[in-house]
Design an enzyme around this catalytic site. Sequence first.
Site, PDB file in Angstrom:
ATOM      1  N   TYR A 101      37.296  83.840 -66.091  1.00 48.99           N
ATOM      2  CA  TYR A 101      38.153  83.214 -65.082  1.00 48.99           C
ATOM      3  C   TYR A 101      39.562  83.001 -65.630  1.00 48.99           C
ATOM      4  CZ  TYR A 101      39.477  79.484 -61.721  1.00 48.99           C
ATOM      5  OH  TYR A 101      40.104  78.718 -60.761  1.00 48.99           O
ATOM      6  N   LYS A 131      30.064  78.108 -59.894  1.00 50.17           N
ATOM      7  CA  LYS A 131      31.328  77.429 -60.229  1.00 50.17           C
ATOM      8  C   LYS A 131      32.110  78.101 -61.353  1.00 50.17           C
ATOM      9  CE  LYS A 131      31.407  75.301 -57.418  1.00 50.17           C
ATOM     10  NZ  LYS A 131      31.246  75.935 -56.073  1.00 50.17           N
ATOM     11  N   GLY A 151      33.896  81.088 -60.580  1.00 51.55           N
ATOM     12  CA  GLY A 151      34.884  81.993 -59.986  1.00 51.55           C
ATOM     13  C   GLY A 151      34.252  83.066 -59.105  1.00 51.55           C
ATOM     14  N   THR A 152      33.025  82.803 -58.661  1.00 51.42           N
ATOM     15  CA  THR A 152      32.293  83.744 -57.798  1.00 51.42           C
ATOM     16  C   THR A 152      33.072  84.063 -56.525  1.00 51.42           C
ATOM     17  OG1 THR A 152      30.431  82.354 -58.453  1.00 51.42           O
ATOM     18  CG2 THR A 152      29.966  84.136 -56.884  1.00 51.42           C
ATOM     19  N   THR A 153      33.573  83.015 -55.885  1.00 50.50           N
ATOM     20  CA  THR A 153      34.272  83.165 -54.600  1.00 50.50           C
ATOM     21  C   THR A 153      35.497  84.074 -54.787  1.00 50.50           C
ATOM     22  OG1 THR A 153      33.579  80.896 -54.145  1.00 50.50           O
ATOM     23  CG2 THR A 153      35.298  81.795 -52.724  1.00 50.50           C
ATOM     24  N   SER A 196      33.696  71.428 -62.281  1.00 54.28           N
ATOM     25  CA  SER A 196      33.702  72.045 -60.954  1.00 54.28           C
ATOM     26  C   SER A 196      32.342  71.850 -60.280  1.00 54.28           C
ATOM     27  CB  SER A 196      34.024  73.535 -61.098  1.00 54.28           C
ATOM     28  OG  SER A 196      34.066  74.144 -59.836  1.00 54.28           O
ATOM     29  N   HIS A 208      23.375  84.949 -58.561  1.00 54.45           N
ATOM     30  CA  HIS A 208      23.453  84.034 -59.705  1.00 54.45           C
ATOM     31  C   HIS A 208      22.312  84.308 -60.686  1.00 54.45           C
ATOM     32  CE1 HIS A 208      26.705  81.813 -58.020  1.00 54.45           C
ATOM     33  NE2 HIS A 208      26.026  81.182 -57.098  1.00 54.45           N
TER      34      HIS A 208
END
Length: 319
Positions: free
Chosen positions: A219, A68, A70-72, A161, A131
């Site tokens: 992020y 949660k 900003g990995t995506t 998030s 992760h």
Amino acid sequence: VEIIVEEEQGDESQEFLQHLPTEIGMGGNLLYLYQGFWCPQVSIKGMMLFQQHFKAQETDLILASIPKSGTTWLKALTYTIVNRSRHSLEKSPLLTNGPHGVVPFLEFDVSSRNQFQEQDKLPGPRIFGTHSPYTALPCSVKDSATKVVYVCRNPLDMFISYWKFSVNIPKENEEHLSLGDAFDKFCQGLHGYGPFWDHLLGYWKASLERPDKVLFLKYEDIKKNNVLYIKKLANFLGLPFSVEEEEQGLIEETSRLCSFESMKNHEATRTGTGPLGIPASAFLRKGKVGDSLNYLTPSMVSRVENLIQEKLQDSGLSF
Ligand code: A3P
């Protein structure tokens, strides 16, 4: 202790896990204390397999984060930068396969020794997400020229998030914690791959020691100055945008393709699934900075601020 984890994930690893301390984390899920971090049950064996069987190549790119953070987004940006000469942005596999489809997670998506051997045959540069904390990365990643990009986020926003994500995902045999209970757990470091301060510091220190190897991103910075950070990322990856590409507006196009608004409408987000079969849309919720202030009381905010102050003091890292 060397525990051999095979694809059948047999008794030996099961036996090993039985001796690890466990706790229920802020998402209501079981966590194992493994090498100083709280690893979720769903990925503990995957993490051990990754440590034992992954052989990093010099050209590999590893995208690391705590969930949660900003990995995506980082996956989408990196994939687009790296593959920009292979296909036009309108035909990017990102649109149909999604960021988690084009950049697999090492702990979730590659979960057997055979799969790691299959991965060895892929042409470089290979891009993977993880992760895992920095200290838990396999030596072949840490001691090679493999580049690592880490993204982190203000812990307050990350917490909200995470909490929203876990509440929105239907789960069997797991309870949903109230915001207050989840918050207490978060402040104790009881969340996937927590405590967050140790996760952050591991990558932060590595980025200071080896800035050519580890790029540390926030992020909020990417949000504020997208174009600058896309350039920084491309430079770090050794794939700088040429003057011609800049003039063609390729950086702005990359920014647009990977923006929250655009990704929310990608076919892969609307209809696809992400890691562990979770609907891909769950990985794009609001995409705002400061959303946590809509949920947390001032005393909760100051508790996390004090924690950040205490844990990150003298590190040079702040939020
Ligand atoms: P919110 O829940 O605050 O909206 P991760 O990818 O590490 O799981 O992090 C998910 C968070 O990043 C979510 O935050 C999600 O909305 C946000 N996010 C995902 N894609 C994004 C994008 N392209 N731009 C900005 N934020 C994005």
